[in-house]
Design an enzyme around this catalytic site. Structure first.
Site, PDB file in Angstrom:
ATOM      1  CB  SER A 214      -1.110  -0.104   0.537  1.00 59.13           C
ATOM      2  OG  SER A 214      -1.738   1.104   1.537  1.00 59.13           O
TER       3      SER A 214
ATOM      4  CE1 TYR B 292      -3.866  -1.934   5.130  1.00 60.57           C
ATOM      5  CE2 TYR B 292      -3.042   0.776   5.139  1.00 60.57           C
ATOM      6  CZ  TYR B 292      -3.896  -0.737   4.566  1.00 60.57           C
ATOM      7  OH  TYR B 292      -4.100  -0.715   3.379  1.00 60.57           O
TER       8      TYR B 292
END
Length: 293
Positions: free
Chosen positions: A166, A179
């Site tokens: 990501s 995350y």
């Protein structure tokens, strides 16, 4: 060779590298065919994983699809079969080592039935790590799954390993500590694996890491930013497929992230903080976390 000559050689290499990069701007990139290749995709029951499976199906690859949800994986398989692909599905919890290796053995047996030989001469096994986002477990799951298939790929010095990370693996966002940490680790896993394969002379095994910004999948509720847009799954998968067929090591979506990464390294902290402030990255919640912004 003494230090002076080594530095001189470095400068020559640097100039040659810039010249090579300039020439490549005008030369079409060589693209590889995916037809007939064996492709394993984890997390293929939804989102980016499902969309990627459909793209491989359109390119006539042979698909092995893993997901923790039986209904979702069967839906993906049915759509891929409509496109003419050969598909085998497995319900696998990638957080459990025994399930990974059990499914890997079944994949080997299925491949023997399809191709007649396990060594896979000049046949690529792609591993696309579209893993469920269990935060701190993500990298452990990625490494376990990769370890289950990498020996076969190394025996043939042929294959392609895809790690889905990501933009959060390069840039941090408040209220997403777990995350961002897992995605930084995923990017690190990709880079370390790439370097190790190179050191071992495994130049036939390619690696790609996908790093998109917010995607409209429902994982993050109501994301927004002033300096960009929320991505749709289709545009992310399109960029990923292009990265795979052209052997790109890092795929940023959008590509402007590479510029932002450079700016983060050269801008002073005060300027960076100002840019972050005006970008106004916002979201209501992350699925699996109690805190909200």
């Amino acid at each position: 060779m003494n230090l002076f000559l080594e530095l001189l050689l470095f400068l020559v290499t640097l100039l040659y590298s810039y010249l090579e990069a300039f020439v490549k701007l005008f030369v079409p990139v060589k693209r590889k065919s995916l037809s007939g290749e064996l492709v394993l995709i984890t997390g293929a029951g939804h989102g980016v994983g499902r969309a990627t499976a459909l793209e491989f199906a359109k390119r006539h690859s042979r698909l092995v699809l893993w997901d923790i949800n039986k209904h979702s994986i069967e839906e993906t398989a049915a759509e891929c079969q409509k496109l003419g692909a050969t598909v085998q599905t497995f319900v696998v919890d990638c957080s459990k080592r025994e399930e990974i290796y059990s499914a890997a053995n079944k994949v080997d047996k299925w491949f023997i039935g399809c191709a007649g030989v396990l060594s896979m001469p000049k046949k690529t096994m792609f591993f696309a790590s579209f893993l469920p986002l269990h935060f701190c477990l993500l990298v452990e799951m990625t490494s376990k799954t990769t370890r289950a298939f990498l020996p076969v790929m190394m025996n043939n010095n042929y294959g392609h390993i895809v790690t889905v990370a990501s933009a959060a693996g390069h840039f941090v966002v408040p209220y997403m500590v777990a995350y961002c940490s897992s995605k930084f680790a995923a990017v690190g896993f990709h880079k370390a694996l790439t370097e190790e394969l190179s050191a071992l002379g495994m130049d036939g095994i390619k690696t790609t890491c996908l790093c998109p910004v917010f995607i409209n999948t429902g994982f993050v509720k109501n994301p927004s930013t002033r300096l960009g847009t929320v991505l749709e799954v289709e545009e992310v998968v399109e960029a990923l497929m292009e990265g795979i067929v052209t052997n790109q090591k890092m795929v940023f979506v959008p590509p402007s992230q590479s510029v932002a990464l450079l700016l983060e390294r050269v801008f002073p902290e005060r300027a960076l903080n100002f840019l972050k402030k005006i970008s106004e990255v916002k979201f209501d919640a992350v699925i699996g976390q109690r805190r909200t912004q």
